[in-house]
Design a protein around this motif. Structure first.
Motif, mmCIF file in Angstrom:
data_model
loop_
_atom_site.group_PDB
_atom_site.id
_atom_site.type_symbol
_atom_site.label_atom_id
_atom_site.label_comp_id
_atom_site.label_asym_id
_atom_site.label_seq_id
_atom_site.Cartn_x
_atom_site.Cartn_y
_atom_site.Cartn_z
ATOM 1 N N ALA A 208 0.832 -1.206 0.000
ATOM 2 C CA ALA A 208 0.000 0.000 0.000
ATOM 3 C C ALA A 208 0.865 1.254 0.000
ATOM 4 O O ALA A 208 0.620 2.208 -0.756
ATOM 5 C CB ALA A 208 -0.923 -0.010 1.224
ATOM 6 N N VAL A 209 1.907 1.254 0.830
ATOM 7 C CA VAL A 209 2.776 2.431 0.936
ATOM 8 C C VAL A 209 3.557 2.637 -0.356
ATOM 9 O O VAL A 209 3.651 3.763 -0.877
ATOM 10 C CB VAL A 209 3.730 2.284 2.135
ATOM 11 N N GLU A 210 4.137 1.559 -0.892
ATOM 12 C CA GLU A 210 4.907 1.710 -2.135
ATOM 13 C C GLU A 210 4.026 2.201 -3.281
ATOM 14 O O GLU A 210 4.431 3.085 -4.046
ATOM 15 C CB GLU A 210 5.570 0.392 -2.529
ATOM 16 N N SER A 211 2.843 1.639 -3.404
ATOM 17 C CA SER A 211 1.961 2.052 -4.504
ATOM 18 C C SER A 211 1.581 3.521 -4.367
ATOM 19 O O SER A 211 1.496 4.249 -5.373
ATOM 20 C CB SER A 211 0.711 1.168 -4.547
ATOM 21 N N ALA A 212 1.370 3.991 -3.139
ATOM 22 C CA ALA A 212 1.059 5.404 -2.932
ATOM 23 C C ALA A 212 2.248 6.285 -3.280
ATOM 24 O O ALA A 212 2.099 7.349 -3.895
ATOM 25 C CB ALA A 212 0.640 5.640 -1.490
ATOM 26 N N ALA A 213 3.442 5.837 -2.896
ATOM 27 C CA ALA A 213 4.652 6.618 -3.166
ATOM 28 C C ALA A 213 4.932 6.711 -4.663
ATOM 29 O O ALA A 213 5.327 7.772 -5.173
ATOM 30 C CB ALA A 213 5.839 5.991 -2.439
ATOM 31 N N LEU B 227 11.114 0.518 1.565
ATOM 32 C CA LEU B 227 10.349 1.763 1.529
ATOM 33 C C LEU B 227 11.228 2.978 1.809
ATOM 34 O O LEU B 227 10.958 4.076 1.301
ATOM 35 C CB LEU B 227 9.209 1.700 2.538
ATOM 36 N N ARG B 228 12.276 2.784 2.589
ATOM 37 C CA ARG B 228 13.172 3.914 2.888
ATOM 38 C C ARG B 228 13.932 4.386 1.654
ATOM 39 O O ARG B 228 14.503 5.494 1.657
ATOM 40 C CB ARG B 228 14.160 3.512 3.991
ATOM 41 N N ASN B 229 13.936 3.589 0.607
ATOM 42 C CA ASN B 229 14.600 4.001 -0.636
ATOM 43 C C ASN B 229 13.778 5.019 -1.413
ATOM 44 O O ASN B 229 14.295 5.655 -2.331
ATOM 45 C CB ASN B 229 14.868 2.783 -1.523
ATOM 46 N N PHE B 230 12.512 5.163 -1.065
ATOM 47 C CA PHE B 230 11.668 6.165 -1.718
ATOM 48 C C PHE B 230 11.837 7.493 -0.979
ATOM 49 O O PHE B 230 11.567 7.594 0.216
ATOM 50 C CB PHE B 230 10.201 5.732 -1.702
ATOM 51 N N THR B 231 12.272 8.507 -1.709
ATOM 52 C CA THR B 231 12.586 9.793 -1.076
ATOM 53 C C THR B 231 11.347 10.492 -0.523
ATOM 54 O O THR B 231 11.467 11.385 0.325
ATOM 55 C CB THR B 231 13.282 10.724 -2.083
ATOM 56 N N ASN B 232 10.176 10.126 -0.992
ATOM 57 C CA ASN B 232 8.965 10.799 -0.522
ATOM 58 C C ASN B 232 8.252 10.036 0.591
ATOM 59 O O ASN B 232 7.155 10.418 1.004
ATOM 60 C CB ASN B 232 7.990 11.049 -1.674
ATOM 61 N N VAL C 41 8.326 -4.302 -3.379
ATOM 62 C CA VAL C 41 7.897 -5.140 -2.255
ATOM 63 C C VAL C 41 7.586 -6.548 -2.748
ATOM 64 O O VAL C 41 7.949 -7.540 -2.102
ATOM 65 C CB VAL C 41 6.674 -4.522 -1.552
ATOM 66 N N TYR C 42 6.941 -6.648 -3.887
ATOM 67 C CA TYR C 42 6.608 -7.964 -4.438
ATOM 68 C C TYR C 42 7.880 -8.769 -4.716
ATOM 69 O O TYR C 42 7.963 -9.958 -4.383
ATOM 70 C CB TYR C 42 5.789 -7.807 -5.714
ATOM 71 N N LYS C 43 8.877 -8.119 -5.275
ATOM 72 C CA LYS C 43 10.134 -8.803 -5.576
ATOM 73 C C LYS C 43 10.860 -9.195 -4.290
ATOM 74 O O LYS C 43 11.453 -10.286 -4.206
ATOM 75 C CB LYS C 43 11.021 -7.899 -6.427
ATOM 76 N N LEU C 44 10.827 -8.327 -3.289
ATOM 77 C CA LEU C 44 11.512 -8.601 -2.029
ATOM 78 C C LEU C 44 10.998 -9.889 -1.389
ATOM 79 O O LEU C 44 11.785 -10.721 -0.932
ATOM 80 C CB LEU C 44 11.310 -7.427 -1.056
ATOM 81 N N TYR C 45 9.696 -10.065 -1.366
ATOM 82 C CA TYR C 45 9.112 -11.210 -0.659
ATOM 83 C C TYR C 45 8.971 -12.444 -1.539
ATOM 84 O O TYR C 45 8.885 -13.560 -1.026
ATOM 85 C CB TYR C 45 7.752 -10.823 -0.081
ATOM 86 N N GLY C 46 8.926 -12.260 -2.849
ATOM 87 C CA GLY C 46 8.804 -13.418 -3.734
ATOM 88 C C GLY C 46 7.570 -14.243 -3.415
ATOM 89 O O GLY C 46 6.459 -13.714 -3.273
ATOM 90 N N LYS C 47 7.743 -15.545 -3.280
ATOM 91 C CA LYS C 47 6.608 -16.437 -3.006
ATOM 92 C C LYS C 47 5.958 -16.150 -1.652
ATOM 93 O O LYS C 47 4.773 -16.425 -1.463
ATOM 94 C CB LYS C 47 7.065 -17.896 -3.065
ATOM 95 N N ASP C 48 6.727 -15.585 -0.727
ATOM 96 C CA ASP C 48 6.154 -15.277 0.591
ATOM 97 C C ASP C 48 5.083 -14.190 0.508
ATOM 98 O O ASP C 48 4.238 -14.086 1.406
ATOM 99 C CB ASP C 48 7.256 -14.814 1.554
#
Length: 371
Positions: free
Chosen positions: A107-112, A141-146, A353-360
């Motif tokens: 949710a946070v990444e998509s908003a950013a 998420l900390r990689n997003f400057t906003n 985020v999707y790539k980070l967690y993969g199948k999880d």
């Protein structure tokens, strides 16, 4: 013989009368019981209802973390340094895990990604430890400057607001749904203090909200305006609605009704603002400039159909919907099929985020998060 029959019949008649009297008494008692139950039910549906938060089947949620501050590494949202700009989005995480699960992080990444010129504020009611920032979703998420991550200590956050005494008096511990009701109070507090947009953490943001008017909410159904997406600006209209929301919470807070302090607040306010109880008639034209959007923009799939996000298939609504609300409270136990609408939305709008967690990412989430 005549006297015998006379006595016998009088005896039978007396027994019959006695039975009738007993039946009438029983019926009278039953009638009284039914009337008491009906009266009680009617009272429970009115503002005269007592707050019965203590009637609860099971342990109450632990939110003791909201009032302590060990090992917190995030800056404080109640400090004077926290001054979000007018174009801000607020997310509140009010469980005690001090982290975001994959769906919340999505949710946070998509908003950013949809709002590069906005500040995306993620406010944690629990302390967040240093190791948590270095690992998992928060490291991405900390990689997003906003994106700005902050800790909010609710007692301090409510100081110098109309809710100060209510919060410091422990009202949020006198509720069946401590995590959800804390989220309800915090969303309205943030909009009251700073203005901006509030979003639930169980959404996927598909489009920027810039084309929308400055003050808005959205109907979930024809009987309820939802509180999962709200915008109160800093102009006169936004301030008046925010102040009305805070007054409503202060005067009408209920710990035993799940939606009373969230969607109930904005629904009650708009009925007054728009001078109508017919939600389908609410619009900027009838609500003095405050827009009430239809569910297709924010809640395109009804909560009772939320499982449709997680089974294989398509939901062709991206041209219409700004936000997809996936109803974590009802769907958090579901696996995410890799060919489901939610998986497709995640791959498109929160790819990191999707790539980070993969199948999880496809596993159920722990149901200790906010809405």
């Amino acid at each position: 013989m005549y006297e015998f029959y006379s006595v016998f019949y009088r005896y039978k008649i007396a027994r019959m009368i006695k039975k009738i009297i007993i039946k009438l008494r029983r019926r009278r008692i039953l009638t009284c019981v039914v009337l008491v139950i009906l009266c009680g039910y009617v009272v429970l549906q009115t503002p005269l209802s007592p707050d019965l938060y203590f009637i609860h089947w099971g342990p109450l949620e632990d939110i003791s973390c909201h009032y302590i501050d060990p090992d917190n590494t995030l800056p404080r949202a109640e400090s004077g340094e926290f001054q979000p700009p007018s174009r801000s989005i607020f997310f509140h995480e009010t469980s005690c895990k001090g982290d975001l699960d994959p769906r919340q992080a999505c949710a946070v990444e998509s908003a950013a990604r949809a709002h590069p010129g906005w500040q995306i504020n993620v406010l944690f009611a629990a302390p967040v430890q240093k190791n948590t920032l270095k690992n998992g979703s928060l490291s991405v998420l900390r990689n997003f400057t906003n994106v700005r991550l902050s800790r909010v200590q609710i007692t301090n956050y409510a100081k110098r607001t109309p809710l100060e005494s209510m919060v410091s008096g422990g009202a949020l511990n006198r509720t069946r749904w401590r995590i959800s009701h804390t989220s309800d109070v915090l969303r309205y507090l943030s909009l009251y203090k700073f203005g901006g947009v509030y979003l639930d953490l169980d959404v996927v943001v598909a489009k920027a909200l810039d084309p929308l008017v400055r003050n808005w909410a959205a109907r979930e159904t024809d009987t309820a305006v939802a509180a999962g997406a709200l915008a109160f600006s800093r102009d006169q209209l936004g301030r008046s609605v925010a102040e009305a929301a805070i007054r409503d919470i202060k005067n009408n807070y209920r710990g035993d009704v799940w939606g009373y302090n969230g969607p109930g607040v904005i629904t009650r306010i708009l009925k007054q603002q728009c001078s109508t109880s017919n939600l389908s008639q609410m619009s900027a034209a009838t609500c003095n400039g405050f827009e009430v959007y239809g569910p297709q923009f924010f809640y395109p799939v009804e909560y009772w159909k939320g499982w449709e996000y997680f089974k294989p298939g398509e939901i062709k609504l991206e041209d219409t919907a700004y936000i997809f609300h996936v109803w974590n409270k009802l769907t958090g136990h579901l696996d995410v099929h890799k060919d489901s609408p939610f998986a497709k939305l995640a791959r498109k709008y929160c790819p990191s985020v999707y790539k980070l967690y993969g199948k999880d990412f496809l596993l159920p989430v722990t149901l200790n998060s906010t809405k």
